[in-house]
Design a protein around this motif. Structure first.
Motif, short mmCIF file in Angstrom:
data_model
loop_
_atom_site.label_atom_id
_atom_site.label_comp_id
_atom_site.label_asym_id
_atom_site.label_seq_id
_atom_site.Cartn_x
_atom_site.Cartn_y
_atom_site.Cartn_z
N PRO A 107 37.33 5.70 29.72
CA PRO A 107 38.40 6.15 28.59
C PRO A 107 38.11 5.46 27.30
O PRO A 107 39.11 6.49 26.70
CB PRO A 107 39.01 4.92 29.72
CG PRO A 107 38.25 4.99 31.39
CD PRO A 107 37.53 4.90 30.95
N SER A 108 37.91 4.83 27.08
CA SER A 108 37.02 4.31 25.33
C SER A 108 37.42 5.59 24.98
O SER A 108 37.55 5.83 23.27
CB SER A 108 37.10 3.12 24.96
OG SER A 108 35.54 3.54 25.31
N HIS A 137 38.29 3.81 18.18
CA HIS A 137 38.10 2.06 18.88
C HIS A 137 38.09 1.08 18.13
O HIS A 137 38.34 -0.27 19.09
CB HIS A 137 36.27 2.56 18.87
CG HIS A 137 35.33 3.70 19.93
ND1 HIS A 137 35.83 3.61 20.90
CD2 HIS A 137 34.23 4.36 19.82
CE1 HIS A 137 35.32 4.86 21.44
NE2 HIS A 137 34.42 5.65 20.46
N LYS A 138 38.55 0.77 17.18
CA LYS A 138 38.43 -0.64 16.55
C LYS A 138 39.97 -1.08 16.96
O LYS A 138 39.91 -2.01 16.88
CB LYS A 138 38.29 -0.78 15.02
CG LYS A 138 37.52 -0.73 14.12
CD LYS A 138 36.71 -2.01 14.72
CE LYS A 138 35.53 -2.53 13.97
NZ LYS A 138 34.72 -4.16 14.04
N ILE A 139 40.36 0.86 16.28
CA ILE A 139 42.52 -0.11 17.72
C ILE A 139 41.57 -0.54 19.12
O ILE A 139 42.81 -1.73 19.63
CB ILE A 139 42.92 0.90 17.37
CG1 ILE A 139 42.99 0.95 15.61
CG2 ILE A 139 44.53 0.84 18.10
CD1 ILE A 139 43.89 2.55 15.30
N ASP A 140 40.92 0.23 19.73
CA ASP A 140 40.93 0.01 21.39
C ASP A 140 40.80 -1.38 21.62
O ASP A 140 41.44 -1.82 22.04
CB ASP A 140 40.40 0.89 21.94
CG ASP A 140 40.87 1.07 23.12
OD1 ASP A 140 41.50 0.24 23.72
OD2 ASP A 140 39.63 1.81 23.78
N MET A 141 39.97 -2.03 20.94
CA MET A 141 39.24 -3.60 21.04
C MET A 141 39.87 -4.63 20.70
O MET A 141 39.80 -5.63 20.84
CB MET A 141 38.12 -3.45 20.23
CG MET A 141 36.54 -2.61 19.45
SD MET A 141 36.15 -2.59 18.78
CE MET A 141 34.26 -1.83 19.30
N TRP A 170 31.60 -1.53 16.10
CA TRP A 170 31.30 -3.42 16.34
C TRP A 170 32.92 -4.40 16.50
O TRP A 170 33.26 -4.06 15.75
CB TRP A 170 30.14 -3.70 15.78
CG TRP A 170 29.34 -3.57 16.20
CD1 TRP A 170 28.42 -2.38 16.25
CD2 TRP A 170 27.71 -4.14 15.25
NE1 TRP A 170 27.09 -1.87 16.33
CE2 TRP A 170 26.57 -3.22 15.77
CE3 TRP A 170 26.84 -4.60 14.18
CZ2 TRP A 170 25.48 -3.07 14.94
CZ3 TRP A 170 25.72 -5.39 14.38
CH2 TRP A 170 24.63 -4.30 14.76
N GLU A 171 32.86 -4.60 18.11
CA GLU A 171 33.63 -5.56 18.34
C GLU A 171 33.40 -6.76 17.08
O GLU A 171 32.41 -7.85 17.05
CB GLU A 171 34.03 -6.10 19.76
CG GLU A 171 35.26 -6.48 19.73
CD GLU A 171 35.27 -6.56 21.43
OE1 GLU A 171 36.25 -7.79 21.68
OE2 GLU A 171 34.97 -6.44 22.62
N THR A 211 37.81 -2.83 25.77
CA THR A 211 38.22 -1.50 25.23
C THR A 211 37.59 -0.56 26.17
O THR A 211 36.56 -0.25 27.18
CB THR A 211 35.87 -1.33 23.98
OG1 THR A 211 36.49 -2.24 23.55
CG2 THR A 211 36.94 0.31 22.69
N ASN A 212 39.11 -0.18 26.24
CA ASN A 212 39.61 0.70 27.98
C ASN A 212 40.16 1.12 27.48
O ASN A 212 40.94 2.76 28.85
CB ASN A 212 39.83 -0.79 29.01
CG ASN A 212 40.90 -0.78 28.79
OD1 ASN A 212 41.37 -0.59 27.21
ND2 ASN A 212 41.72 -2.43 29.31
#
Length: 274
Positions: free
Chosen positions: A230-231, A162-166, A132-133, A171-172
């Motif tokens: 992409p995420s 995902h956490k890093i991407d956020m 979760w963001e 989140t892409n």
């Protein structure tokens, strides 16, 4: 003067956290034995991973659901896997949230999706992990133990990618690029490789006829689920980089080099970072 004081305070906090949350030798060895994909790390790297896992444990709050008993072995295993992607970066990439929630197995998540006609639907689906963001990471302990490296699956690495991407606010599949770690890699260079690889993979998935779908799922290193967004492609490829680096490099050499440069790790020992 202020910067010296800040560094001194940071050092004191670090030392206090390491004293308060040490990982016993026997528990650490058992953790390594259960995570065979860590064998590419040498002794100094493993020592840094152990220290970083202790700091991670000090910073996060672990809890369980559905009556699952929380054990030290669970906490250390998740911490070690979560810290692997940021081993040569920083735990600062996991700042801004504290919760790690562990379910016994898969759990149900509710999502809002929009169909091709623009109609919004509320759907439920089973999940083995969710990030979760600004909120917790939720994990299936059953899936977090699937660490024999026979395929590229790793739910912990996936969710922490995902956490890093956020961190960019979107989140892409385009994670933040920091000059101190990633120069000369920039957004254009990332997009040139990553977006091209994602489009090719989506085309590959779309071209699979229904009768061959089950075989494709079994034989593809990258889970077809990665074509959803992409995420997801970034998270699934991050799993492959750390869990099946040799195969990943052989099948997707350009993408391997990109992610190796991003995480500043070369688990297939290709020399790409030299």
């Amino acid at each position: 003067m202020l910067s010296k004081l800040t560094r001194w305070l940071d050092t004191r906090r670090r030392e206090r956290a390491l004293r308060k949350h040490p990982i016993a030798d026997e528990l650490w060895q058992a953790t390594l034995d259960a995570l065979p994909f860590l064998t590419h790390l040498d002794a100094p790297d493993l020592a840094r991973l152990r220290e970083m896992a202790s700091l991670f444990i000090a910073q996060k709050e672990f809890s369980t659901a559905h009556g699952l008993e929380l054990t030290d072995a669970m906490i250390v295993s998740i911490a070690a896997q979560a810290c692997l992607p940021v081993l040569n970066l920083s735990l600062d990439l996991y700042r801004g949230w504290v919760g790690v929630v562990v379910y016994p197995g898969e759990f149900v998540i509710r999502k809002t999706v929009e169909d091709e006609d623009g109609v919004v639907h509320e759907v439920e689906q089973d999940a083995s992990g969710e990030a979760w963001e600004g909120g917790p990471v939720i994990l299936s302990w059953e899936d977090a133990q699937m660490t024999d490296a026979r395929d590229a699956y790793n739910v912990v690495i996936h969710e922490f990618a995902h956490k890093i991407d956020m961190l960019t606010g979107e989140t892409n599949g385009h994670p933040p690029l920091f000059r101190r770690w990633h120069a000369p890699l920039d957004a254009a260079a990332w997009a040139n490789v990553f977006d091209h690889a994602y489009d090719n993979f989506c085309g590959k998935v779309d071209a699979v006829p229904q009768r061959r779908w089950a075989r494709f799922e079994r034989e593809s290193l990258i889970d077809p689920y990665a074509a959803d967004h992409p995420s997801e492609f970034f998270a699934v490829c991050s799993e492959a980089l750390f869990v099946q680096p040799g195969t990943f490099e052989a099948e997707y050499p350009e993408l391997y080099r990109l992610l190796a440069r991003y995480y500043r790790q070369d688990p297939a020992r290709t020399g790409v970072l030299a």
